[in-house]
Design a protein around this motif. Structure first.
Motif, PDB file in Angstrom:
ATOM      1  N   ALA A 169       0.837  -1.319   0.115  1.00 34.20           N
ATOM      2  CA  ALA A 169      -0.033  -0.040   0.038  1.00 34.20           C
ATOM      3  C   ALA A 169       0.942   1.323   0.109  1.00 34.20           C
ATOM      4  CB  ALA A 169      -0.939   0.040   1.135  1.00 34.20           C
ATOM      5  N   VAL A 170       1.913   1.219   0.740  1.00 33.25           N
ATOM      6  CA  VAL A 170       2.811   2.546   0.869  1.00 33.25           C
ATOM      7  C   VAL A 170       4.040   2.370  -0.078  1.00 33.25           C
ATOM      8  CG1 VAL A 170       1.869   2.849   3.074  1.00 33.25           C
ATOM      9  CG2 VAL A 170       3.960   1.544   2.864  1.00 33.25           C
ATOM     10  N   LEU A 194      -1.277   2.489  -7.842  1.00 32.27           N
ATOM     11  CA  LEU A 194      -0.095   2.019  -8.318  1.00 32.27           C
ATOM     12  C   LEU A 194       0.075   0.447  -7.937  1.00 32.27           C
ATOM     13  CD1 LEU A 194       2.664   4.486  -9.040  1.00 32.27           C
ATOM     14  CD2 LEU A 194       1.420   3.228 -10.797  1.00 32.27           C
ATOM     15  N   ALA A 195       0.045   0.360  -6.700  1.00 29.82           N
ATOM     16  CA  ALA A 195       0.127  -0.926  -6.128  1.00 29.82           C
ATOM     17  C   ALA A 195      -0.783  -1.983  -6.531  1.00 29.82           C
ATOM     18  CB  ALA A 195       0.235  -0.787  -4.581  1.00 29.82           C
ATOM     19  N   ARG A 197      -2.545  -1.703  -9.502  1.00 28.77           N
ATOM     20  CA  ARG A 197      -2.324  -1.897 -10.680  1.00 28.77           C
ATOM     21  C   ARG A 197      -1.453  -2.892 -11.217  1.00 28.77           C
ATOM     22  NH1 ARG A 197      -1.803   3.282 -14.241  1.00 28.77           N
ATOM     23  NH2 ARG A 197      -3.542   4.041 -13.083  1.00 28.77           N
ATOM     24  N   TYR A 198      -0.322  -2.692 -10.497  1.00 27.26           N
ATOM     25  CA  TYR A 198       0.808  -3.583 -10.677  1.00 27.26           C
ATOM     26  C   TYR A 198       1.279  -4.523  -9.449  1.00 27.26           C
ATOM     27  CZ  TYR A 198       1.074  -0.165 -14.323  1.00 27.26           C
ATOM     28  OH  TYR A 198       0.909   0.700 -15.286  1.00 27.26           O
ATOM     29  N   ARG A 199       0.004  -4.875  -8.839  1.00 30.59           N
ATOM     30  CA  ARG A 199       0.184  -5.904  -7.766  1.00 30.59           C
ATOM     31  C   ARG A 199       0.912  -7.028  -7.980  1.00 30.59           C
ATOM     32  NH1 ARG A 199      -4.673  -5.943  -9.843  1.00 30.59           N
ATOM     33  NH2 ARG A 199      -5.982  -7.404 -10.764  1.00 30.59           N
ATOM     34  N   VAL A 200       0.957  -7.602  -9.182  1.00 29.39           N
ATOM     35  CA  VAL A 200       1.859  -8.878  -9.252  1.00 29.39           C
ATOM     36  C   VAL A 200       3.208  -8.544  -8.919  1.00 29.39           C
ATOM     37  CG1 VAL A 200       2.575 -10.709 -10.936  1.00 29.39           C
ATOM     38  CG2 VAL A 200       0.205 -10.046 -10.614  1.00 29.39           C
ATOM     39  N   GLU A 201       3.852  -7.388  -9.866  1.00 28.84           N
ATOM     40  CA  GLU A 201       5.145  -6.883  -9.845  1.00 28.84           C
ATOM     41  C   GLU A 201       5.583  -6.418  -8.335  1.00 28.84           C
ATOM     42  OE1 GLU A 201       3.011  -6.080 -11.985  1.00 28.84           O
ATOM     43  OE2 GLU A 201       3.631  -6.214 -14.084  1.00 28.84           O
ATOM     44  N   VAL A 202       4.530  -5.632  -7.834  1.00 25.50           N
ATOM     45  CA  VAL A 202       4.953  -5.091  -6.552  1.00 25.50           C
ATOM     46  C   VAL A 202       4.962  -6.248  -5.358  1.00 25.50           C
ATOM     47  CG1 VAL A 202       4.180  -3.884  -4.653  1.00 25.50           C
ATOM     48  CG2 VAL A 202       3.735  -2.956  -6.999  1.00 25.50           C
TER      49      VAL A 202
END
Length: 271
Positions: A169-170, A194-195, A197-202
């Protein structure tokens, strides 16, 4: 492949611009000095108590309590130094990507200018600890009563899961706050977006970083255990050396985080 690319490019950046290690290394040495002082104070107390009569316990504890409290009072300042240092890296990474010479002084000014963002993040992390520690202690207490190792794994699972969710989240808060000069609320909002949207990468990157952090944390505590037995020049040298190695690892983490943000930004992603 995005995560691997970011990890590789972050490593390449560190080798090309070694002065980027200076901020974290400086803070690590300050931490080492404070920890050495604390260890010495605690050892003095233990040695005095071992050879003291029961009537002297109170005087020994009271006489040593004031300097210990005084040292501990500086830890919030050290925590702020950590956040300030961490907030320097988005500027350093951004300048590197844009082909500019990196300036530690300008990065420090940029970090201090974003004080609302990193201070808010620090408060969020503090609230997280206040919230999660009592929850984690429940299975720990059950383990102490039952000696069932399952509850230790459960406590670890709860803490790591909560930590990953928080970090997701942060994750982009500081890069957005520093590079885009956003206010705290907007930084947290855009970081969360952003997290998601790109949850897999993050998620993948955070998992790797947590493993690195655990290794660095464990590495940093090994020499401290030895120092609690006996303080020698060799032990102090090893202690400081490990702290320096630990700072190198943390610097890598500090670079990977904004590099991830800049990577997507340079691909034309609209925040």
């Amino acid at each position: 492949m995005t995560v691997i690319h970011i990890l590789k490019e972050s490593t390449r950046l560190l080798f090309k611009r070694p002065k980027i290690f200076i901020p974290n290394m400086s803070v690590a040495l300050i931490y080492a000095a404070f920890e050495l002082i604390l260890i010495k104070l605690f050892m003095d107390i233990i040695n005095e108590i071992m050879f003291a009569s029961p009537n002297e316990f109170h005087d020994i504890l009271f006489s040593n309590l004031i300097p210990i409290v005084g040292i501990l009072a500086f830890y919030p300042i050290l925590g702020a130094m950590d956040l300030i240092t961490y907030s320097m890296y988005p500027s350093l990474v951004s300048d590197y990507h844009e082909g500019r010479d990196i300036s530690l002084w300008l990065a420090l000014k940029s970090s201090l200018g974003s004080w609302r963002v990193w201070l808010t993040l620090g408060l969020v992390l503090l609230l997280f600890l206040i919230f999660i520690v009592p929850i984690v202690m429940i299975p720990v207490m059950i383990y102490l009563l039952t000696e069932n190792i399952f509850f230790i794994f459960l406590a670890f699972f709860i803490f790591i899961t909560a930590l990953i969710l928080l970090m997701m989240a942060v994750f982009f808060v500081i890069p957005i706050g520093v590079i885009e000069n956003e206010k705290p609320i907007e930084s947290f909002k855009r970081s969360y977006q952003l997290a998601i949207r790109y949850r897999v990468e993050v998620f993948s990157l955070i998992t790797i970083l947590i493993i690195i952090i655990i290794i660095a944390f464990a590495l940093g505590n090994i020499p401290g255990i030895g120092l609690c037995t006996e303080i020698t020049y060799f032990a102090i040298a090893i202690f400081i050396l490990i702290k320096i190695i630990q700072s190198l690892i943390y610097t890598y983490i500090c670079v990977v985080n904004p590099y991830f943000y800049v990577h997507f930004k340079n691909r034309g992603i609209k925040q």
